[in-house]
Structure formats: structure tokens, C-alpha cells
Design a protein around this motif. Structure first.
Motif, PDB file in Angstrom:
ATOM      1  N   ILE A 143      39.195  22.351  36.089  1.00  0.00           N
ATOM      2  CA  ILE A 143      38.091  23.147  36.229  1.00  0.00           C
ATOM      3  C   ILE A 143      38.735  24.179  37.228  1.00  0.00           C
ATOM      4  CG2 ILE A 143      36.065  23.235  37.803  1.00  0.00           C
ATOM      5  CD1 ILE A 143      35.360  20.560  36.442  1.00  0.00           C
ATOM      6  N   TYR A 144      39.724  23.898  38.063  1.00  0.00           N
ATOM      7  CA  TYR A 144      40.412  24.672  38.962  1.00  0.00           C
ATOM      8  C   TYR A 144      40.860  25.943  38.148  1.00  0.00           C
ATOM      9  CZ  TYR A 144      43.239  26.838  42.973  1.00  0.00           C
ATOM     10  OH  TYR A 144      43.816  27.529  43.597  1.00  0.00           O
ATOM     11  N   VAL A 145      41.471  25.558  37.205  1.00  0.00           N
ATOM     12  CA  VAL A 145      42.094  26.722  36.485  1.00  0.00           C
ATOM     13  C   VAL A 145      41.007  27.702  36.010  1.00  0.00           C
ATOM     14  CG1 VAL A 145      43.592  27.342  34.372  1.00  0.00           C
ATOM     15  CG2 VAL A 145      44.441  25.418  36.030  1.00  0.00           C
ATOM     16  N   PHE A 146      40.069  27.030  35.368  1.00  0.00           N
ATOM     17  CA  PHE A 146      38.867  27.855  34.639  1.00  0.00           C
ATOM     18  C   PHE A 146      38.437  28.601  35.811  1.00  0.00           C
ATOM     19  CE2 PHE A 146      34.211  27.617  34.689  1.00  0.00           C
ATOM     20  CZ  PHE A 146      34.016  28.491  33.405  1.00  0.00           C
ATOM     21  N   SER A 147      38.196  28.127  37.097  1.00  0.00           N
ATOM     22  CA  SER A 147      37.568  28.939  38.179  1.00  0.00           C
ATOM     23  C   SER A 147      38.407  30.089  38.464  1.00  0.00           C
ATOM     24  CB  SER A 147      37.357  27.961  39.326  1.00  0.00           C
ATOM     25  OG  SER A 147      36.345  26.950  38.975  1.00  0.00           O
ATOM     26  N   VAL A 148      39.605  29.943  38.451  1.00  0.00           N
ATOM     27  CA  VAL A 148      40.614  30.768  38.759  1.00  0.00           C
ATOM     28  C   VAL A 148      40.525  32.025  37.870  1.00  0.00           C
ATOM     29  CG1 VAL A 148      43.106  31.625  39.020  1.00  0.00           C
ATOM     30  CG2 VAL A 148      42.133  29.358  40.192  1.00  0.00           C
ATOM     31  N   ASN A 149      40.485  31.746  36.660  1.00  0.00           N
ATOM     32  CA  ASN A 149      40.543  32.559  35.435  1.00  0.00           C
ATOM     33  C   ASN A 149      39.214  33.393  35.350  1.00  0.00           C
ATOM     34  OD1 ASN A 149      43.010  32.229  34.589  1.00  0.00           O
ATOM     35  ND2 ASN A 149      42.495  30.419  33.144  1.00  0.00           N
ATOM     36  N   LEU A 150      38.283  32.538  35.664  1.00  0.00           N
ATOM     37  CA  LEU A 150      36.821  33.232  35.806  1.00  0.00           C
ATOM     38  C   LEU A 150      36.668  34.271  36.810  1.00  0.00           C
ATOM     39  CD1 LEU A 150      33.840  33.252  34.934  1.00  0.00           C
ATOM     40  CD2 LEU A 150      33.398  31.464  36.661  1.00  0.00           C
ATOM     41  N   LEU A 151      37.005  34.067  38.065  1.00  0.00           N
ATOM     42  CA  LEU A 151      37.122  35.197  38.741  1.00  0.00           C
ATOM     43  C   LEU A 151      37.814  36.295  38.649  1.00  0.00           C
ATOM     44  CD1 LEU A 151      36.401  33.034  42.160  1.00  0.00           C
ATOM     45  CD2 LEU A 151      34.750  34.188  40.916  1.00  0.00           C
ATOM     46  N   ARG A 152      38.821  36.009  37.923  1.00  0.00           N
ATOM     47  CA  ARG A 152      39.771  37.335  37.470  1.00  0.00           C
ATOM     48  C   ARG A 152      39.360  37.857  36.304  1.00  0.00           C
ATOM     49  NH1 ARG A 152      45.810  34.258  38.682  1.00  0.00           N
ATOM     50  NH2 ARG A 152      45.744  34.326  40.781  1.00  0.00           N
ATOM     51  N   SER A 153      38.429  37.550  35.537  1.00  0.00           N
ATOM     52  CA  SER A 153      37.874  37.930  34.456  1.00  0.00           C
ATOM     53  C   SER A 153      37.001  39.034  34.482  1.00  0.00           C
ATOM     54  CB  SER A 153      37.109  36.943  33.420  1.00  0.00           C
ATOM     55  OG  SER A 153      36.019  36.467  34.067  1.00  0.00           O
ATOM     56  N   ARG A 154      36.458  39.564  33.613  1.00  0.00           N
ATOM     57  CA  ARG A 154      35.353  40.735  33.690  1.00  0.00           C
ATOM     58  C   ARG A 154      34.149  40.029  34.408  1.00  0.00           C
ATOM     59  NH1 ARG A 154      33.195  44.435  28.554  1.00  0.00           N
ATOM     60  NH2 ARG A 154      31.760  45.548  29.651  1.00  0.00           N
ATOM     61  N   SER A 155      33.651  39.003  33.961  1.00  0.00           N
ATOM     62  CA  SER A 155      32.697  38.430  34.617  1.00  0.00           C
ATOM     63  C   SER A 155      32.720  38.173  36.055  1.00  0.00           C
ATOM     64  CB  SER A 155      32.274  36.940  33.921  1.00  0.00           C
ATOM     65  OG  SER A 155      32.037  37.261  32.369  1.00  0.00           O
ATOM     66  N   GLY A 156      33.986  37.832  36.371  1.00  0.00           N
ATOM     67  CA  GLY A 156      34.467  37.551  37.962  1.00  0.00           C
ATOM     68  C   GLY A 156      34.414  38.695  38.813  1.00  0.00           C
TER      69      GLY A 156
END
Length: 338
Positions: free
Chosen positions: A190-203
Motif C-alpha cells: 500500500i505504501y508503494v501504491f500511495s507513493v506512485n499514486l501521488l506521483r501520477s497524473r491523479s496525484g
């Protein structure tokens, strides 16, 4: 002026919310993960249980960090989603004999839907008004769980006892140790997912809305969709944490998920540093261990001692553990140059 004093004097200028999700360096991350893997082999089961709870609360604080630090929406209602996730796992395990691992994605999906739906009417609110709306949700949830209509599933005021799972495949480890490593694996994912989410277009859309909602809308960002999506993601992660918490504690009851839990999660986010994901686990350690330290200092005045300790932390490091990490990083940089 020494290097330490120069860095300390600049510390208050650190922004409370970073422009991007600040994470640990790869070397530091490797050391932390290695310690998390090795330490349980040398400590007692009670310490392992506390470490498991630290990871679980860390996930819940991280979820709140995505909502507040990522999209700028304040919430005091994440204890409600934590309760929904906990009861979902408990009911599926004890009444429908579903494997404990399979209950977690179900809890996450249900809480994601609940958070997304709650985010729809909350679109009209912001700031303290949104915080009050989520406060109402957290206050109402324990009472809802006590209703006679749900008592067949929830157990009413008596709650439900949850069976702690054994290690699979005959692995030679205790229930507490297996659950810890199981929780650690989910936490890392979940931590890896969260980091990638905030670095993505949505983030980036989340953070644009956080910085200036009007400007984000003018740039073509669908503000309503992304704000509700942030609520849904935050609630989903909180639901998974709640499910893990139910399995670890082996018990769920309405009075375990009061507004006190919601405020504790918010406190953990502030102490760890708003918007700094690693700080979520620092904040979780604070809300787990500091009350025990306060009680050890004075049982009769544990609340007052806790308040004094909290005041000192907020006064000395107003931007939380993130500020300490940045000061340490700058100090190491100065020492290397010298």
C-alpha cells in the motif's frame, strides 16, 4: 554560527505540505525494511503485537495523509471507515467463514465506495465545514453499529470475537509473528501504491486542487471527480487497516471506534508531518507509545502529561517529523561538504 544552528534557524520555514510526496532515500528505505524484517525474530510476542499495531495505525494515518496532504481536504471521520473495514472482516470471517486474507480487499472496496459516496455531498463543503461534517460521521458510526437492525451481524454492543489465524503451510512461527509479517507485506504494497499514486497524473491533480482549487479548475481538472476520488482512496486504505486491526486485536465493538480514534489518527498525521508519507508511521508510533509513556510518568495525571508532551512536540517541531528529517538531511549534507 555553526552548521547545526544555521540549519535549525531555517527549519521553521519548511512548508507544512510539500509540493510532491516526500519519501525516504533508497538506502534509508532498505535499512528500515531490513530492521522491520529482523527485529521480530529477537523480541517477545507482545512487542511483535505492538509493532503490528504500529503498521496498522500507520496505514490509517497514511490514508488520511493522502486525503489531507494530497488533496487538501480535512477529515475527522476516518474512524468511521476504519470501523466499517473492521466489521466487514470480522463478519466475513466469523459468520461466513471467509479466509481472513480475502476479507481485506472486500473491506477496502466497501470502504472505497462508502468514501466516494460520502465525498459527493461533501463537495459543497470545505475547510472547517468539511471537518465538521466528517466529525458528525465519526460521532454517529458507533451508534449506528449498535442499532438492533444490524445486531444480527455486528453483535450489537457486545461486539464480535475474531479468531486470529495460524501461520499457513505449517510454518514454524507464532500467530503474532505470522500476522506481523502478513501486515508488513500489505503495508509495503500500500505504501508503494500511495507513493506512485501521488506521483501520477491523479496525484498531481490532487495537489493542484490542494494548492488552488479555482486555478486547477481553470486548467481543465475535474475538481469534483478528483476530490471524491481522494475520499474514496483514503477510505479504502483505512478500511484495509481496519480489517487488519480487527484480526490483530481479535475483537470488534462499537465503542472501539469513537471520535477519540478519529482525533488520534489526525494527531498522528500532524505529528508525522502533513503530506510526508513516511511520517505517517512516526505519527502512528506517537499515538501508540506516548500515552503509555505518559501513564508511566503519572497514572493519575496521564492525560495532563500526554498534553504537555504533545505541546512540546508541536512547539519544538511545528511541521512534525518531516521537519526533523529535512534538518537531519541538510546537516548530513553540510558535514559531507566539510
Amino acid at each position: 554560527m555553526s552548521a547545526v544552528e544555521e540549519i535549525a534557524s531555517q527549519a521553521p520555514a519548511v512548508q507544512a505540505v510539500p509540493k510532491r510526496a516526500m519519501t525516504l532515500s533508497s538506502g534509508t528505505t532498505f535499512v528500515v525494511v531490513l530492521l522491520l524484517l529482523v527485529v521480530p525474530l529477537f523480541v517477545k510476542n507482545f512487542i511483535i503485537f505492538q509493532m503490528t499495531m504500529l503498521l496498522i495505525y500507520g496505514l490509517a494515518v497514511l490514508a488520511l495523509n493522502i486525503l489531507t496532504g494530497g488533496s487538501g481536504q480535512f477529515s475527522l471521520g476516518n474512524s468511521a471507515f476504519y470501523a466499517i473495514g473492521a466489521y466487514t472482516s470480522a463478519i466475513l470471517m466469523e459468520q461466513y467463514n471467509v479466509n481472513y486474507a480475502l476479507t481485506l480487499p472486500v473491506a477496502g472496496v466497501i470502504c472505497f465506495g462508502a468514501g466516494f459516496l460520502f465525498g459527493q455531498p461533501a463537495l459543497r463543503l470545505s475547510g472547517v465545514y468539511l471537518a465538521l461534517a466528517t466529525f458528525a460521521l465519526a460521532t454517529a458510526m458507533p451508534q449506528i453499529l449498535k442499532l438492533g437492525f444490524f445486531e444480527h451481524w455486528t453483535g450489537g454492543v457486545q461486539g464480535l470475537v475474531v479468531t486470529k489465524p495460524d501461520a499457513p503451510f505449517g510454518l514454524p512461527m507464532s500467530q503474532d509473528m505470522w500476522l506481523y509479517y502478513f501486515t508488513l507485506a500489505i503495508t509495503i504494497a500500500i505504501y508503494v501504491f500511495s507513493v506512485n499514486l501521488l506521483r501520477s497524473r491523479s496525484g498531481r491533480a490532487f495537489m493542484a486542487i490542494r494548492d488552488n482549487e479555482i486555478a486547477a479548475s481553470a486548467m481543465g481538472i475535474d475538481v469534483a471527480t478528483y476530490k471524491t476520488l481522494a475520499f474514496g482512496v483514503s477510505a479504502g486504505i483505512t478500511g484495509v487497516a481496519g480489517g487488519l486491526g480487527a484480526i490483530a486485536v481479535q475483537f470488534v465493538a462499537p465503542d472501539s471506534y469513537t471520535i477519540v480514534l478519529a482525533i488520534s489518527l489526525f494527531l498522528g498525521m500532524v505529528v508525522g508531518g502533513v503530506g510526508w508519507l513516511p511520517g505517517s508511521f512516526v505519527g502512528a508510533a506517537f499515538i501508540i507509545f506516548v500515552p503509555n509513556i505518559a501513564e508511566g510518568i503519572s497514572k493519575g495525571l496521564s492525560g495532563a502529561v500526554f498534553g504537555v508532551l504533545l505541546f512540546l512536540v508541536i512547539f519544538l517541531v511545528p511541521h512534525g517529523a518531516r521537519q526533523v528529517a529535512m534538518v537531519a538531511q541538510q546537516l548530513l549534507g553540510k558535514l559531507r561538504k566539510n
